[in-house]
Design a protein around this motif. Structure first.
Motif, PDB file in Angstrom:
ATOM      1  N   ILE A  42       0.878  -1.163   0.000  1.00 16.81           N
ATOM      2  CA  ILE A  42       0.000   0.000   0.000  1.00 16.81           C
ATOM      3  C   ILE A  42       0.917   1.215   0.000  1.00 16.81           C
ATOM      4  CG2 ILE A  42      -1.807   1.271   1.227  1.00 16.81           C
ATOM      5  CD1 ILE A  42      -2.640  -1.412   2.506  1.00 16.81           C
ATOM      6  N   GLY A  43       0.790   2.034  -1.028  1.00 17.61           N
ATOM      7  CA  GLY A  43       1.716   3.164  -1.151  1.00 17.61           C
ATOM      8  C   GLY A  43       3.119   2.630  -1.377  1.00 17.61           C
ATOM      9  N   PHE A  75       1.855   1.605   6.919  1.00 21.72           N
ATOM     10  CA  PHE A  75       1.252   1.973   5.640  1.00 21.72           C
ATOM     11  C   PHE A  75       0.764   3.417   5.655  1.00 21.72           C
ATOM     12  CE2 PHE A  75       0.168  -2.720   5.000  1.00 21.72           C
ATOM     13  CZ  PHE A  75       1.185  -2.905   4.073  1.00 21.72           C
ATOM     14  N   MET A  76       0.241   3.832   6.793  1.00 20.73           N
ATOM     15  CA  MET A  76      -0.320   5.180   6.904  1.00 20.73           C
ATOM     16  C   MET A  76       0.748   6.227   7.203  1.00 20.73           C
ATOM     17  SD  MET A  76      -3.448   4.566   6.245  1.00 20.73           S
ATOM     18  CE  MET A  76      -4.271   6.069   6.688  1.00 20.73           C
ATOM     19  N   TYR A 118      -6.051   4.676   3.769  1.00 23.62           N
ATOM     20  CA  TYR A 118      -4.892   5.228   3.068  1.00 23.62           C
ATOM     21  C   TYR A 118      -5.340   6.172   1.956  1.00 23.62           C
ATOM     22  CZ  TYR A 118      -0.692   5.519   0.193  1.00 23.62           C
ATOM     23  OH  TYR A 118       0.367   5.989  -0.530  1.00 23.62           O
ATOM     24  N   ARG A 121      -6.703   9.374   3.404  1.00 24.21           N
ATOM     25  CA  ARG A 121      -5.625  10.232   3.872  1.00 24.21           C
ATOM     26  C   ARG A 121      -4.904  10.909   2.707  1.00 24.21           C
ATOM     27  NH1 ARG A 121      -0.153   8.085   5.568  1.00 24.21           N
ATOM     28  NH2 ARG A 121       0.060   8.551   3.384  1.00 24.21           N
ATOM     29  N   GLU A 122      -4.649  10.144   1.647  1.00 22.06           N
ATOM     30  CA  GLU A 122      -3.958  10.704   0.479  1.00 22.06           C
ATOM     31  C   GLU A 122      -4.811  11.784  -0.198  1.00 22.06           C
ATOM     32  OE1 GLU A 122      -0.685  10.033  -0.748  1.00 22.06           O
ATOM     33  OE2 GLU A 122      -0.671   9.349   1.326  1.00 22.06           O
TER      34      GLU A 122
END
Length: 125
Positions: A42-43, A75-76, A118, A121-122
């Protein structure tokens, strides 16, 4: 159990891990051997799957990777887990062996919820 040797310790730990895996399966959480784990990315962060949801949420076995609170925080990009949108039935918790802390209770989140958090947040960045 009295532990007098390294072999005794290894047997005690292996036994406890087996009991923990059985208890987790009763909750609908399947322990995945490292060799069978999928890579979850993720990311720009990635981990190897260690847990999988075996619950039936209404359309057959789920099968989604379950991500620990620590992995979700990675991830975050947060020191603490910012996930607050798990379903009403809450997160899953299992006992796992932490190399530094010993046996600890670990909170698990569905991969889809971590991805949604995620993306949210992005989008606000």
């Amino acid at each position: 159990m009295i532990v007098n040797s390294l072999d005794d310790l290894n047997r005690a730990i292996s036994g406890r891990l087996a009991v923990n895996a059985r208890n987790a399966l009763l909750q609908g959480v399947q322990r995945i051997p490292e060799r069978d784990g999928r890579i979850i990315q993720i990311g720009s962060a990635a981990v190897i799957e260690r847990w999988r949801c075996a619950q039936d949420h209404g359309s057959g076995p789920c099968g989604q990777p379950l991500i620990t609170e620590t992995e979700a925080a990675q991830f975050m990009g947060e020191p603490q887990n910012p996930l607050t949108d798990e379903p009403a039935h809450g997160y899953l918790a299992v006992e796992d062996l932490d190399p530094a802390m010993g046996f600890v209770t670990v909170e698990l989140f569905h991969e889809s919820h971590v991805i949604a958090a995620y993306k949210k947040r992005e989008a606000t960045r």
